[in-house]
Design a protein around this motif. Structure first.
Motif, PDB file in Angstrom:
ATOM      1  N   LEU A   1       0.824  -1.217   0.000  1.00 42.65           N
ATOM      2  CA  LEU A   1       0.000   0.000   0.000  1.00 42.65           C
ATOM      3  C   LEU A   1       0.858   1.268   0.000  1.00 42.65           C
ATOM      4  CD1 LEU A   1      -2.919  -1.027   2.400  1.00 42.65           C
ATOM      5  CD2 LEU A   1      -3.041  -0.660  -0.073  1.00 42.65           C
ATOM      6  N   LEU A   2       2.072   1.166   0.513  1.00 43.39           N
ATOM      7  CA  LEU A   2       2.982   2.326   0.514  1.00 43.39           C
ATOM      8  C   LEU A   2       3.451   2.688  -0.887  1.00 43.39           C
ATOM      9  CD1 LEU A   2       5.265   1.446   3.563  1.00 43.39           C
ATOM     10  CD2 LEU A   2       3.604   3.310   3.444  1.00 43.39           C
ATOM     11  N   TYR A   3       3.356   1.718  -1.820  1.00 45.87           N
ATOM     12  CA  TYR A   3       3.941   1.917  -3.149  1.00 45.87           C
ATOM     13  C   TYR A   3       2.913   2.139  -4.251  1.00 45.87           C
ATOM     14  CZ  TYR A   3       7.616  -0.365  -0.449  1.00 45.87           C
ATOM     15  OH  TYR A   3       8.505  -0.695   0.532  1.00 45.87           O
ATOM     16  N   LEU A   4       1.663   1.693  -4.029  1.00 43.57           N
ATOM     17  CA  LEU A   4       0.643   1.821  -5.065  1.00 43.57           C
ATOM     18  C   LEU A   4       0.331   3.293  -5.315  1.00 43.57           C
ATOM     19  CD1 LEU A   4      -1.738  -1.106  -4.028  1.00 43.57           C
ATOM     20  CD2 LEU A   4      -0.063  -1.080  -5.871  1.00 43.57           C
ATOM     21  N   ASN A   5       0.137   3.639  -6.589  1.00 44.87           N
ATOM     22  CA  ASN A   5      -0.094   5.021  -7.044  1.00 44.87           C
ATOM     23  C   ASN A   5       1.108   5.932  -6.809  1.00 44.87           C
ATOM     24  OD1 ASN A   5      -2.975   4.586  -7.791  1.00 44.87           O
ATOM     25  ND2 ASN A   5      -3.206   4.269  -5.585  1.00 44.87           N
ATOM     26  N   LYS A   6       2.280   5.315  -6.686  1.00 41.58           N
ATOM     27  CA  LYS A   6       3.522   6.075  -6.511  1.00 41.58           C
ATOM     28  C   LYS A   6       4.548   5.569  -7.532  1.00 41.58           C
ATOM     29  CE  LYS A   6       2.903   7.164  -1.611  1.00 41.58           C
ATOM     30  NZ  LYS A   6       1.610   6.473  -1.373  1.00 41.58           N
ATOM     31  N   PRO A   7       5.658   6.291  -7.711  1.00 44.72           N
ATOM     32  CA  PRO A   7       6.651   5.868  -8.710  1.00 44.72           C
ATOM     33  C   PRO A   7       7.178   4.448  -8.499  1.00 44.72           C
ATOM     34  CG  PRO A   7       7.094   8.118  -8.005  1.00 44.72           C
ATOM     35  CD  PRO A   7       6.008   7.604  -7.112  1.00 44.72           C
ATOM     36  N   GLN A   8       7.134   3.968  -7.241  1.00 42.39           N
ATOM     37  CA  GLN A   8       7.677   2.626  -6.959  1.00 42.39           C
ATOM     38  C   GLN A   8       6.696   1.499  -7.257  1.00 42.39           C
ATOM     39  OE1 GLN A   8       7.220   5.238  -4.836  1.00 42.39           O
ATOM     40  NE2 GLN A   8       8.687   5.179  -3.137  1.00 42.39           N
TER      41      GLN A   8
END
Length: 358
Positions: free
Chosen positions: A226-233
């Motif tokens: 969840l920390l990475y979804l919709n983010k560059p990672q």
């Protein structure tokens, strides 16, 4: 009426090998104008949801190899709306990916999950059914699928048995995958079985709860992400996550196990277009029962489906109940009632002729 809380997830990652040689690994059937109407199956699917949700709420899950095809056919989608799977892991991981991603964007979302390669002949009726389903799923903790009233004892579809209660919305009793002809005939006569359309509607809280309850290992993988979804990672995380996801369908993993599954009885001219016979069944037939797409001259030929390139003249004499299909340097001629052998042909071609034909 379009709702900002309604999201549509279109599943467009399959290869469609039963539709070979027209559907190929590098260009599957969802990217083709199968019906000869000027739009691909994927484009038609997106278009029929135009009155269901805003365009920015449509997401396409596909194989990473098809990213450019999706961009080319749906140029209005942003990069964030194209969810690329590094490897195919069936429908449960794909739906988990979309569900967790959308939950981060709108925790009150209601999701409509639909395959990209279905034919819907009565689009107004379809929109009404979807709106009815979304209204039910918004309010209730239910997992909803659309059931199609069967018109024949088809052995190529899954069946849903329902409990007789309510007008259209029925509680699901059992799922049965692709029965034999005798069983399919019994289902048809019983009156309490419908075809499983593979179209699902639920609110995001309900489906995430179901993942935690029935597919806990997949839920754990995506909750860590969840920390990475919709983010560059996101892409890096997904590549990592999919290597740990097992191959499992949403039907087997959740729908057949959950006790809050309902089916909405529907009739909107549906076909999953999974096989040559399904295309034949919905096609426009000439006086001899042939479905033709190509430059073709026929003599004493009946009840055939013929799909060949427009630039090649094809002359056929004396065929009955055959598939004649040509695409990209492959010609297949096969009796219609033996179309289940298409997968064998694909396997043999790959082993004997290499991967350039499949």
């Amino acid at each position: 009426m379009r709702s900002k809380d309604t999201f549509v997830v279109i599943m467009a990652g399959g290869i469609g090998s039963r539709f070979w040689p027209f559907s190929r690994t590098n260009n599957p059937k969802q990217f083709h104008d199968v019906l000869g109407v000027g739009s691909s199956m994927l484009q038609m699917t997106v278009n029929r949801f135009r009155n269901i949700c805003p365009p920015e709420n449509i997401y396409v899950v596909t194989n990473a190899d098809y990213r450019d095809l999706v961009k080319e056919q749906l140029p209005h989608l942003t990069q964030n709306q194209i969810l690329c799977e590094p490897i195919g892991r069936n429908t449960a991981p794909a739906i988990a990916y979309a569900s967790y991603k959308i939950s981060q964007i709108n925790p009150n979302a209601t999701l409509v999950v639909a395959p990209a390669d279905h034919v819907i002949l009565k689009e107004e009726a379809f929109v009404q059914i979807i709106q009815e389903a979304v209204a039910a799923a918004e309010k209730e903790d239910i997992l909803l699928t659309l059931g199609i009233t069967p018109s024949r004892p088809d052995t190529g579809y899954g069946y849903i048995q329902f409990i007789e209660e309510g007008k259209h919305l029925k509680k699901v009793k059992t799922f049965t995958e692709k029965p034999n002809l005798e069983l399919a005939q019994m289902f048809l006569e019983s009156g309490d079985f419908v075809w499983n359309s593979g179209i699902f509607i639920w609110n995001v809280k309900s489906i995430l709860h179901a993942f935690r309850q029935y597919l806990g290992e997949i839920a754990e993988i995506f909750e860590e992400g969840l920390l990475y979804l919709n983010k560059p990672q996101e892409e890096e995380f997904i590549n990592r996550a999919y290597s740990h996801c097992r191959n499992i369908s949403i039907d087997y993993g959740i729908m057949e196990k959950a006790d809050n599954v309902f089916v909405l009885l529907s009739d909107f001219g549906w076909s999953d277009l999974g096989t040559w016979n399904s295309l034949y069944s919905i096609g426009n037939k000439d006086n001899a029962g042939n479905v033709i797409d190509g430059d073709v001259l026929l003599y004493d030929t009946r009840n055939c489906i013929i799909k060949t390139p427009q630039e090649r003249l094809v002359v056929i004499n004396g065929l009955e109940n055959f598939i004649v299909a040509e695409y990209d340097n492959v010609l297949m001629i096969c009796p219609k009632d033996e179309e289940q052998r298409v997968k064998d042909f694909v396997a043999d071609v790959k082993s004997k002729k290499g991967s350039g034909y499949n």
